[in-house]
Design an enzyme around this catalytic site. Structure first.
Site, PDB file in Angstrom:
ATOM      1  N   SER A 102       0.806  -1.211   0.000  1.00 40.30           N
ATOM      2  CA  SER A 102       0.000   0.000   0.000  1.00 40.30           C
ATOM      3  C   SER A 102       0.846   1.272   0.000  1.00 40.30           C
ATOM      4  CB  SER A 102      -0.951  -0.034   1.200  1.00 40.30           C
ATOM      5  OG  SER A 102      -1.878   1.024   1.167  1.00 40.30           O
ATOM      6  N   ASP A 243      -1.236   1.532  -3.975  1.00 36.91           N
ATOM      7  CA  ASP A 243      -2.125   0.474  -4.479  1.00 36.91           C
ATOM      8  C   ASP A 243      -3.520   0.991  -4.810  1.00 36.91           C
ATOM      9  OD1 ASP A 243      -2.997   0.803  -1.826  1.00 36.91           O
ATOM     10  OD2 ASP A 243      -3.581  -1.295  -1.655  1.00 36.91           O
TER      11      ASP A 243
END
Length: 445
Positions: A102, A243
């Site tokens: 992420s 992401d």
């Protein structure tokens, strides 16, 4: 509930090559997940990743493990986390897997699973996978080994899905937008979405090289976006994280518009259109300004623990549709099954177009309380949150704030950090209070 060994609130994460994120571990994880997931359905798992260099290695390890368990692996290539959730449903896969850490730096990576419905795996399935991890790895007979293939039109399918969440009667024609993709998984998605809806776009953070993901760009660092919006005299800017499940926006004057403000704009617009169902879920970190602004509109609001998993749980418990974290995770259950930065951004853009108001004018409806967050690296030998000195420093600040502010101390769910948040009406006081508590934490780590 059994104690978890590997899974956290947001999948499995760590420094590549250390902790759990090694090729050997990931191959075993693929095998264990395959063993659990192969008991029903299509025996097909979708695998996406962000742009980290380690993703290629971990992708191959997952494929080997899944194949050994007899499952097929369908690769999407670099793809946002919410896209994998969507495509898992579209292709009727047993599960979706995202290889991503992420918003973390490139040297970290992680594994996140989605169910066949595009939601996070139920606790019992995660625990079943952990139980399989304890068993010796075996292989199905050769004729039953899983195969791998690539989905060539994955990006196009997701682009069309995103565009479909923007009202058909509206257009972004005439708007100049700066798009920052954090050198991450949305680099080949977001620019096309906004361009095909009519906008003129200027891109930054769209040249991934495997190691520059989230590096001074994206939703975790909007300074470059702010500068570019002002330089280009753009109508607004949008920043996604590595992401693509977080979104932060920047208005025409260069002001940051965070996840709280984005959720407020979306909820107010839904109320205006008569489409609001229930209220809004925030977290313990949600700015008090959002709570006050929603109350003034008559919109219910509740706080969940920090983490999109807990926001989702609260949404489902209340049967509501809008949830958000100030970091930019925005969940809109009438459109998606997880946080989706592009989709959330599009709903704000729709409000801009329909209301004929600027992003600044829309966000001005909510007055943010000054909020300061200090992060202290935590080694783990002692628990500073149990220290008498830290407790005393916290209580002293809470007494000074009274009903006009909040203090929150918590351990990060993704990094070895203690997060100290102080919120109140006076910015200078809030900053000093946060530093006082952070000092006490640092001295007792």
């Amino acid at each position: 509930m059994a104690e978890r060994k590997f899974f956290g609130t947001d999948g499995i994460r760590g420094l590549v090559g250390e902790g759990p994120i090694t090729p050997e571990f990931v191959m075993k994880l693929g095998w264990a997940a395959g063993r659990v997931l192969s008991k029903t359905g299509t025996k097909k798992v979708l695998i996406g990743k962000d742009t980290r260099i380690s993703g290629y290695m971990l992708e191959s390890a997952l494929e080997a493990g899944l194949a050994a368990a007899g499952l097929k692996a369908a690769f999407t290539g670099p793809m946002p986390t919410p896209a994998v959730a969507y495509l898992t449903r579209t292709f009727r896969a047993e599960a979706g897997i995202v290889i991503s850490a992420s918003h973390n730096p490139y040297h970290d990576n992680g594994i996140k699973f989605f169910s066949a419905q595009g939601t996070k795996l139920p606790d019992d399935v995660e625990l079943a996978i952990e139980a399989e991890m304890e068993k010796p790895l075996t292989c199905v007979e050769s004729a039953l080994l899983g195969k791998a293939y690539r989905i060539d039109d994955a990006a196009g399918r997701y682009i069309e899905f995103c565009k479909g969440t923007f009202p058909n009667h509206l257009s972004l024609e005439g708007f100049k937008i700066v798009v920052d993709c954090a050198h991450g998984a949305t680099y080949h998605i977001a620019p096309k979405v906004f361009t095909e809806l009519g906008a003129e776009i200027i891109t930054i953070g769209c040249e991934p090289n495997g190691i520059n993901i989230n590096d001074k760009v994206g939703a975790t660092d909007v300074a470059a976006l702010q500068a570019k919006v002002l330089e280009e005299k753009a109508d607004f800017g949008i920043a996604l994280d590595g992401d693509g499940d977080r979104v932060i926006m920047v208005d025409e004057l260069g002001n940051k518009v965070d996840g709280d403000q984005i959720a407020y704009i979306i909820a107010r617009d839904a109320l205006r259109c008569g489409e609001l169902k229930g209220g809004v879920v925030g977290t313990l970190m949600t700015n008090m300004g959002m709570e006050v602004a929603l109350k003034n509109l008559g919109i219910p609001f509740v706080r969940a623990k920090v983490g999109d998993r807990y926001v989702m749980e609260e949404l489902l418990r209340n049967n509501w549709l809008i949830g958000a974290e100030n970091s930019g995770h925005v969940i809109l259950l009438d459109k998606v099954t997880t946080g989706d930065g592009i989709v959330a951004g599009l709903q704000v853009m729709a409000s801009i177009v329909a209301s004929k108001m600027s992003l600044k004018e829309l966000s001005d409806g909510m007055t943010m309380f000054p909020q300061v967050l200090e992060n202290i690296r935590f080694k783990g030998e002692n628990d500073p949150l149990q220290s008498e000195a830290v407790i005393a420093a916290t209580q002293a600040v809470e007494q000074k704030l009274g009903d006009n502010g909040r203090v929150l101390l918590r351990k990060s769910g993704t990094e070895p950090l203690i997060r100290v948040m102080v919120e109140g009406q006076n910015a200078a006081d809030v900053k000093q209070f946060a530093l006082d508590i952070a000092k006490a934490v640092q001295e007792n780590c």
